[in-house]
Each structure stands twice: as structure tokens, then as C-alpha cells.
Design an enzyme around this catalytic site. Structure first.
Site, PDB file in Angstrom:
ATOM      1  N   ASP A  11      20.848  -5.212  -2.836  1.00 61.05           N
ATOM      2  CA  ASP A  11      19.768  -4.735  -1.960  1.00 61.05           C
ATOM      3  C   ASP A  11      20.040  -3.260  -1.668  1.00 61.05           C
ATOM      4  O   ASP A  11      21.108  -2.906  -1.146  1.00 61.05           O
ATOM      5  CB  ASP A  11      19.764  -5.557  -0.658  1.00 61.05           C
ATOM      6  CG  ASP A  11      18.534  -5.273   0.199  1.00 61.05           C
ATOM      7  OD1 ASP A  11      17.990  -6.220   0.785  1.00 61.05           O
ATOM      8  OD2 ASP A  11      18.141  -4.097   0.311  1.00 61.05           O
ATOM      9  N   ASP A 106      13.360  -3.515  -3.943  1.00 60.89           N
ATOM     10  CA  ASP A 106      14.737  -2.985  -3.846  1.00 60.89           C
ATOM     11  C   ASP A 106      15.789  -4.084  -3.851  1.00 60.89           C
ATOM     12  O   ASP A 106      16.910  -3.858  -3.438  1.00 60.89           O
ATOM     13  CB  ASP A 106      14.885  -2.107  -2.590  1.00 60.89           C
ATOM     14  CG  ASP A 106      15.202  -2.909  -1.337  1.00 60.89           C
ATOM     15  OD1 ASP A 106      14.705  -4.055  -1.214  1.00 60.89           O
ATOM     16  OD2 ASP A 106      15.952  -2.392  -0.496  1.00 60.89           O
ATOM     17  N   GLU A 107      15.427  -5.254  -4.357  1.00 56.98           N
ATOM     18  CA  GLU A 107      16.321  -6.394  -4.196  1.00 56.98           C
ATOM     19  C   GLU A 107      16.223  -7.310  -5.407  1.00 56.98           C
ATOM     20  O   GLU A 107      15.125  -7.570  -5.895  1.00 56.98           O
ATOM     21  CB  GLU A 107      15.858  -7.139  -2.935  1.00 56.98           C
ATOM     22  CG  GLU A 107      16.738  -8.240  -2.493  1.00 56.98           C
ATOM     23  CD  GLU A 107      16.084  -9.019  -1.343  1.00 56.98           C
ATOM     24  OE1 GLU A 107      15.142  -8.523  -0.688  1.00 56.98           O
ATOM     25  OE2 GLU A 107      16.519 -10.153  -1.138  1.00 56.98           O
TER      26      GLU A 107
HETATM   27  P1  TTP Z   1      14.655  -3.769   3.079  1.00 51.21           P
HETATM   28  O1  TTP Z   1      15.643  -3.964   1.961  1.00 51.21           O
HETATM   29  O2  TTP Z   1      14.417  -4.924   3.991  1.00 51.21           O
HETATM   30  O3  TTP Z   1      15.065  -2.557   4.007  1.00 51.21           O
HETATM   31  P2  TTP Z   1      15.724  -1.176   3.612  1.00 51.21           P
HETATM   32  O4  TTP Z   1      16.084  -1.117   2.166  1.00 51.21           O
HETATM   33  O5  TTP Z   1      14.852  -0.069   4.093  1.00 51.21           O
HETATM   34  O6  TTP Z   1      17.026  -1.141   4.524  1.00 51.21           O
HETATM   35  P3  TTP Z   1      18.371  -1.996   4.341  1.00 51.21           P
HETATM   36  O7  TTP Z   1      18.199  -2.863   3.131  1.00 51.21           O
HETATM   37  O8  TTP Z   1      19.442  -0.967   4.169  1.00 51.21           O
HETATM   38  O9  TTP Z   1      18.509  -2.755   5.611  1.00 51.21           O
HETATM   39  O10 TTP Z   1      13.263  -3.332   2.481  1.00 51.21           O
HETATM   40  C1  TTP Z   1      13.145  -2.493   1.337  1.00 51.21           C
HETATM   41  C2  TTP Z   1      11.956  -1.596   1.478  1.00 51.21           C
HETATM   42  O11 TTP Z   1      10.773  -2.365   1.673  1.00 51.21           O
HETATM   43  C3  TTP Z   1      12.044  -0.672   2.674  1.00 51.21           C
HETATM   44  O12 TTP Z   1      12.755   0.522   2.380  1.00 51.21           O
HETATM   45  C4  TTP Z   1      10.606  -0.446   3.025  1.00 51.21           C
HETATM   46  C5  TTP Z   1       9.892  -1.706   2.593  1.00 51.21           C
HETATM   47  N1  TTP Z   1       9.616  -2.550   3.786  1.00 51.21           N
HETATM   48  C6  TTP Z   1       8.352  -2.435   4.388  1.00 51.21           C
HETATM   49  O13 TTP Z   1       7.505  -1.692   3.904  1.00 51.21           O
HETATM   50  N2  TTP Z   1       8.094  -3.176   5.511  1.00 51.21           N
HETATM   51  C7  TTP Z   1       9.021  -4.007   6.078  1.00 51.21           C
HETATM   52  O14 TTP Z   1       8.757  -4.619   7.119  1.00 51.21           O
HETATM   53  C8  TTP Z   1      10.314  -4.123   5.445  1.00 51.21           C
HETATM   54  C9  TTP Z   1      11.378  -5.024   6.024  1.00 51.21           C
HETATM   55  C10 TTP Z   1      10.555  -3.362   4.313  1.00 51.21           C
HETATM   56 MG    MG Z   2      17.088  -2.713   1.238  1.00 49.31          MG
END
Ligand code: TTP
Ligand code: MG
Length: 453
Positions: A11, A106-107
Site C-alpha cells: 500500500d 495504490d494497493e
Molecule cells: P489510502 O491507501 O487509503 O491512503 P493513502 O495512500 O493516502 O495513505 P496511507 O496509505 O499512507 O495511509 O488511499 C489511497 C489513495 O486513494 C489516497 O491517496 C487518495 C484516495 N482516497 C480517496 O480519494 N478517498 C478516500 O476516502 C481514501 C481513503 C483514499
Molecule cells: Mg495508501
């Protein structure tokens, strides 16, 4: 659970914000919030610097503005840039194994055993994780990711969350319960607010507390299917396969209640919470959908679905919730409901541009600006409305840069890119004919005719 730590979960860290900081050197090390920048916008993500002030995904942008210090960058999203970066990362994962399951932009999960080429000892997979992280940072121009490796999807995902950002956690086979049991129950996927509340009431706070409950106990608490699922997860029993290239057709969330619910106010709050989760997953996947569906199961187990199709796709949790609430009102909760679900289908991918586009006057996200062809009666936007914060631009004389702010017929542009030092800011007329929207910049230096290494 497999005998070896063969499942990897990746992730990326603060993904949208990390891409912004890569492409905008003046923002590196500074608080950055990406999301809807209009009056009713919602935060998609915040850089870790902004999280220190309390900015979070799904918070209103107005709240994030109150919490973050002056100078914080509030940017609309550049989906094309995120996609391109994501594609590079997914390509690296596919180099590890043919079995890669992207979960969102992103995962992803990787089944390392499927390649038949990896040494799956704990030492070897730890080294593999380390080198993967290095290669991701190098190939993306500095975006970091967190990696978890374990004997199941459950353990790999929890591992990637344990040491964020830039983390690497390998859960050795046999040690699953040592990692799992101290965690809060909410760290298990599928434990929503209603279930968590129910479990807390009977003193179940950690996964260990959950594991101490018998199966009949859990079934009595949260229902048959859910109880059995939680019973298994609390013991780290998880044999789910890594499924390559799953195509998402709809995004939904449902909750089973342990007692039939009739109170429309309570049901409305459940809908809001489910719509928030669905909206977050749509956002995260970079998708939106036109059809909102409400599923309900009555006290007598009759199940029905009601849906409404919108003229424009949405990922706005408030809009999804408002439609689902109306559908519930039409269907009625007479006799009591034992299950409620909210879903969005008819999905499409955002191509590029300001995916959080919103009128500043609080108009809905499906603003006419997105669809000039279907809204001929709308006047063209004033010149400064063409620009949005974070947007890539090119000026015929001043070069490449991005929009910092706009308004009163002016637009402020910072002239810099991923390969330059932090650059200067210039304020221009919003209708400056030399200023044009541009594609996202390249973050890799062109490989010129240098010495061959
Ligand atoms: P995440 O992997 O949940 O969040 P992140 O990568 O920003 O932070 P981290 O993993 O370090 O905690 O989500 C990936 C992307 O998806 C995030 O950068 C933006 C998008 N996203 C949204 O648009 N709305 C949301 O509610 C979430 C959770 C994520
Ligand atoms: Mg993330």
C-alpha cells in the site's frame, strides 16, 4: 493460512499527496491536502505532514483548512498522474509473480509462491520486500510504499499497516496470533461501526478478546454468517486466494443487524456510514458510478433492491446517502429490517483533470462544468474558473508549472517540475493567452547519450 509467508501486500504511502510532492518540489516536506477544494469538498488524502495537524481522508476540506497552518497546499486531484505512477508500481509487482491482484490504485496483493522462483524463507522474503521498496521509490521518483508479507491476505494486509509509512513487516508463519491478538477488532475488514459497537458493549475490544468467544456466542451477537467469519479471522484462518486483475463492477457495503431495526433515524445513520465507506472506496479506485442501489432484507427474510440512475456518475458520499435514504423512505421499514446495503454500479473511470471539480457556490459535484455538451444553456466559466489549484500548466515564455491559486481574474502559477529545484511564483491574468493547461510532467530524467554503465 499457508505454511510459508508467500502473500505480499503493498500500500503506497499518502499516495495522491506523495505524487503531488514529487511533481511539485516546493511542497516536499510540507503539509499537502488533496481533494475537493470547493466549498463542500472532501479530503481524499493528506500528506503525513498535514496529518500531524489532524487532516484526514473523508474529512471536509473546510475542517482540514481550519486545522492546517497557513501555507498548507490544498490541491484538486490529477488522476492521470496518479494512474501513470500506479501503472509503474503494478508493473514492478507483475515482475515478481504472475499472480497480482490490484485492490485499488495504490494497493495490491502478490502471491509470491505462484512464480515458483522465490525462496520463501523469512529471511529471503524480508530481503525481497526491502528490494521491492527500493525499486518502487526509484521508479516512481520517490513515492514510498509499505509492505506486509505473511501466510494469508489477512496477515499481509495487517503487516503493511503496522509500520506505515515506508514500513516493512514480515509475519513469520506460526507467529500470526502474536501479531493479530493485540490489535483492535476494527482492524479486521468487515467490522463496521454497528458491529464494533455491538462487540464493545460486551467487552470485546481486541482481536484476542474476539478469539476468546465461542462460535455460538459470536453468532448470537452478530448473526450467523458474520459470526462465523469473525470467528475464523480471529484465529488467522484465511485461505482467500490472490485473484489476478479483478474487474470491479460495483462497490457496495452492507450491514446485518443483530436485532431488526425499524427506526428511520437509526437506519438513516447506518445509510450515511455505509455511503461514506462506498464513497471512499470509489474515490480510492478513481472511479464513480451512475446507479445507486439500496438493498434491504425484512424481518421475514424477503430481500429487495431499489435503485436510481443519475444523469452523471458520482462518488460523493452525501449524494449517495441522500438517494439511498429516499429509496428507503419509498420502500419503508415496516416490520423491521435485518439487513441494509448501499451500492454504486455503472462505474466509469475518471480520465484526467480535476476529478474533485466543484462549483465554489456549493453546487453539487456533478457540476455543468464537467459536461458542457449536455448543458448548453450554461454560460462558459469566467476565465479564472478554468484553472484549479494543483493543475499542470505551461506558459509559452515561462515554461512548465502548476496553479497555486486563482480568483479576481488572476491566476498564480509556480514554475517548477519534478526535476527542477523549487521554482518562482508568478501572478498572471487568468485569460493570459500564453498560459495553457498541460499534461502531467515526466518525473524521469530523459536518458540522454551519456556514458553506458
Ligand atoms: P489510502 O491507501 O487509503 O491512503 P493513502 O495512500 O493516502 O495513505 P496511507 O496509505 O499512507 O495511509 O488511499 C489511497 C489513495 O486513494 C489516497 O491517496 C487518495 C484516495 N482516497 C480517496 O480519494 N478517498 C478516500 O476516502 C481514501 C481513503 C483514499
Ligand atoms: Mg495508501
Amino acid at each position: 493460512m499457508r505454511r510459508e509467508a508467500s502473500i505480499l501486500h503493498l500500500d503506497l504511502d499518502a499516495f495522491f499527496a506523495a505524487v503531488e510532492q514529487r511533481d511539485k518540489p516546493s511542497l516536499r516536506g510540507r503539509p499537502v491536502v488533496v481533494g475537493g477544494v470547493g466549498g463542500r469538498g472532501v479530503v481524499a488524502t493528506a500528506s503525513y505532514e498535514a496529518r500531524a495537524y489532524g487532516a484526514r481522508s473523508a474529512m471536509s476540506t473546510a475542517e482540514a483548512r481550519r486545522r492546517c497552518p497557513p501555507g498548507t497546499a490544498f490541491l484538486g486531484g490529477r488522476f492521470a498522474a496518479y494512474r501513470r505512477t500506479s501503472d509503474v508500481v503494478m508493473g514492478l509487482l507483475r515482475g515478481l509473480s504472475p499472480l497480482v491482484e490490484p485492490v485499488s490504485i495504490d494497493e495490491a496483493y502478490v502471491d509470491l509462491a505462484a512464480s515458483g522462483e522465490h525462496d520463501l524463507s523469512v529471511d529471503a522474503v524480508t530481503e525481497l520486500g526491502r528490494s521491492l521498496k527500493e525499486r518502487i521509490a526509484a521508479a516512481t521518483g520517490g513515492v514510498t510504499g509499505s509492505v506486509g508479507i505473511g501466510s494469508s491476505k489477512l496477515m499481509a494486509k495487517l503487516g503493511s499497516e503496522l509500520d506505515k509509512p515506508d514500513g516493512l513487516v514480515v509475519v513469520p508463519p506460526g507467529r500470526e496470533l502474536d501479531v493479530l491478538h493485540p490489535l483492535p477488532v476494527t482492524s479486521l475488514g468487515g467490522v463496521g461501526p454497528a458491529t464494533a459497537e455491538r462487540l464493545h458493549q460486551v467487552g470485546v475490544k481486541t482481536v484476542g478478546d474476539l478469539a476468546a468467544r465461542s462460535l455460538p456466542d459470536l453468532v448470537a451477537l452478530v448473526g450467523k454468517a458474520h459470526g462465523a467469519g469473525l470467528h475464523a479471522l480471529a484465529r488467522a484462518e484465511d485461505d482467500r486466494a490472490v485473484v489476478p486483475d479483478r474487474e470491479v463492477k460495483s462497490v457496495s457495503h452492507e450491514e446485518t443487524f443483530e436485532r431488526d431495526l425499524t427506526d428511520l433515524a437509526v437506519l438513516g445513520r447506518e445509510i450515511d456510514s455505509m455511503a461514506t465507506r462506498v464513497g471512499a472506496r470509489l474515490h480510492k479506485g478513481g472511479i464513480s458510478g451512475r446507479t445507486v442501489t439500496l438493498k434491504l432484507r425484512r424481518y421475514d427474510f424477503t430481500t429487495l433492491t431499489r435503485s436510481q440512475t443519475l444523469p452523471q456518475p458520482t462518488d460523493d458520499p452525501r449524494q449517495i446517502a441522500a438517494i439511498a435514504r429516499r429509496l428507503l423512505q419509498e420502500a419503508g421499514a415496516g416490520g423491521g429490517l435485518r439487513l441494509l446495503g448501499v451500492g454504486v454500479s455503472g462505474l466509469s473511470v475518471y480520465a484526467q483533470g480535476d476529478l474533485f471539480a466543484e462549483e465554489d457556490d456549493g453546487a453539487p459535484v456533478t457540476a455543468a462544468e464537467d459536461t458542457p455538451a449536455e448543458a448548453p444553456e450554461e454560460p462558459p466559466p469566467p476565465p479564472d474558473k478554468r484553472w484549479w489549484p494543483g493543475q499542470d500548466v505551461r506558459h509559452d515564455e515561462l515554461g512548465a508549472g502548476w496553479v497555486w491559486g486563482r480568483g479576481l481574474g488572476r491566476v498564480t502559477v509556480r514554475f517548477e517540475g519534478p526535476l527542477t529545484a523549487p521554482g518562482p511564483v508568478r501572478t498572471l491574468a487568468a485569460d493570459d493567452p500564453a498560459l495553457h493547461p498541460a499534461d502531467p510532467p515526466d518525473w524521469q530524467a530523459p536518458s540522454g547519450p551519456g556514458p553506458v554503465s
